[in-house]
Write a protein that holds these residues in place. Structure first.
Motif, mmCIF file in Angstrom:
data_model
loop_
_atom_site.group_PDB
_atom_site.id
_atom_site.type_symbol
_atom_site.label_atom_id
_atom_site.label_comp_id
_atom_site.label_asym_id
_atom_site.label_seq_id
_atom_site.Cartn_x
_atom_site.Cartn_y
_atom_site.Cartn_z
ATOM 1 N N LEU A 172 14.765 -6.598 -1.292
ATOM 2 C CA LEU A 172 14.178 -6.810 -2.616
ATOM 3 C C LEU A 172 12.664 -6.963 -2.521
ATOM 4 N N GLY A 173 12.215 -7.669 -1.489
ATOM 5 C CA GLY A 173 10.776 -7.836 -1.278
ATOM 6 C C GLY A 173 10.083 -6.516 -0.991
ATOM 7 N N ILE A 174 10.734 -5.651 -0.238
ATOM 8 C CA ILE A 174 10.161 -4.332 0.040
ATOM 9 C C ILE A 174 10.016 -3.552 -1.264
ATOM 10 N N GLY A 175 11.057 -3.572 -2.099
ATOM 11 C CA GLY A 175 10.993 -2.864 -3.375
ATOM 12 C C GLY A 175 9.868 -3.371 -4.256
ATOM 13 N N ALA A 176 9.766 -4.680 -4.393
ATOM 14 C CA ALA A 176 8.717 -5.251 -5.235
ATOM 15 C C ALA A 176 7.328 -4.994 -4.658
ATOM 16 N N THR A 177 7.187 -5.116 -3.351
ATOM 17 C CA THR A 177 5.873 -4.932 -2.725
ATOM 18 C C THR A 177 5.417 -3.482 -2.809
ATOM 19 N N VAL A 178 6.318 -2.544 -2.543
ATOM 20 C CA VAL A 178 5.955 -1.131 -2.684
ATOM 21 C C VAL A 178 5.537 -0.855 -4.126
ATOM 22 N N GLY A 179 6.267 -1.415 -5.077
ATOM 23 C CA GLY A 179 5.924 -1.236 -6.490
ATOM 24 C C GLY A 179 4.567 -1.805 -6.840
ATOM 25 N N VAL A 180 4.274 -3.015 -6.382
ATOM 26 C CA VAL A 180 2.985 -3.651 -6.684
ATOM 27 C C VAL A 180 1.834 -2.881 -6.049
ATOM 28 N N VAL A 181 1.961 -2.570 -4.766
ATOM 29 C CA VAL A 181 0.867 -1.903 -4.050
ATOM 30 C C VAL A 181 0.598 -0.525 -4.638
ATOM 31 N N SER A 182 1.660 0.270 -4.845
ATOM 32 C CA SER A 182 1.456 1.631 -5.356
ATOM 33 C C SER A 182 0.902 1.626 -6.770
ATOM 34 N N SER A 183 1.392 0.738 -7.608
ATOM 35 C CA SER A 183 0.894 0.710 -8.986
ATOM 36 C C SER A 183 -0.516 0.125 -9.070
#
Length: 157
Positions: A74-85
């Motif tokens: 879940l942390g990977i999903g949220a972090t990838v989302g935050v960084v990319s956006s």
């Protein structure tokens, strides 16, 4: 040999940067081909987020020798989302300031964004449009990756 001391944040940030760059390339291609006025096409870039999160979770599980905690996924999903956006949001601010100052009016004219849209609100919305789906995609992907019979290691069952 599996490395058990790799943090999920480092893998997530790496893939977040890659997904952010993919978002920018897609946006620039839309601009080159004159498709920026078709706002709905920008949502296709969500596929980059799906692929990036899935590959990041798979890569992290492989690095860790097949072990993956649910909250790490879940942390990977949220972090990838935050960084990319965040990368895309910063690019949009530069784009709006230097190249296409009237683009925000196109967004306001669509039904997908409010009429009171400003640069700051676009910045925040862009980050939210990446973070929330990133968490949801991580949750969905973890339904597969948490399974015992799913292995990213060759020869393992």
């Amino acid at each position: 040999m599996a490395s058990t001391n790799v943090a999920y944040q480092s893998v997530a940030i790496k893939y977040g940067i890659l997904v952010g760059v993919a978002h920018i390339i897609y946006f620039v291609l839309m601009w080159i081909f004159g498709l920026l006025d078709v706002i709905e096409l920008s949502f296709i870039s969500g596929l980059f987020l799906v692929v990036g999160i899935t590959v990041a979770i798979s890569r992290f599980k492989r690095i860790r020798g097949g072990t993956l905690h649910y909250l790490q996924g879940l942390g990977i999903g949220a972090t990838v989302g935050v960084v990319s956006s965040a990368i895309l949001a910063l690019f949009l601010m530069i784009f709006l300031s230097l190249f296409r100052t009237g683009y925000i009016e196109n967004l306001q004219a669509s039904a997908l964004f409010p009429e009171s849209l400003t640069k700051l609100s676009l910045f925040v919305i862009t980050i939210l449009y990446g973070t929330v789906p990133g968490l949801l995609i991580g949750f969905i992907a973890m339904q597969w990756f948490k399974r015992e019979d799913h292995s990213t290691m060759p020869g393992r069952r």
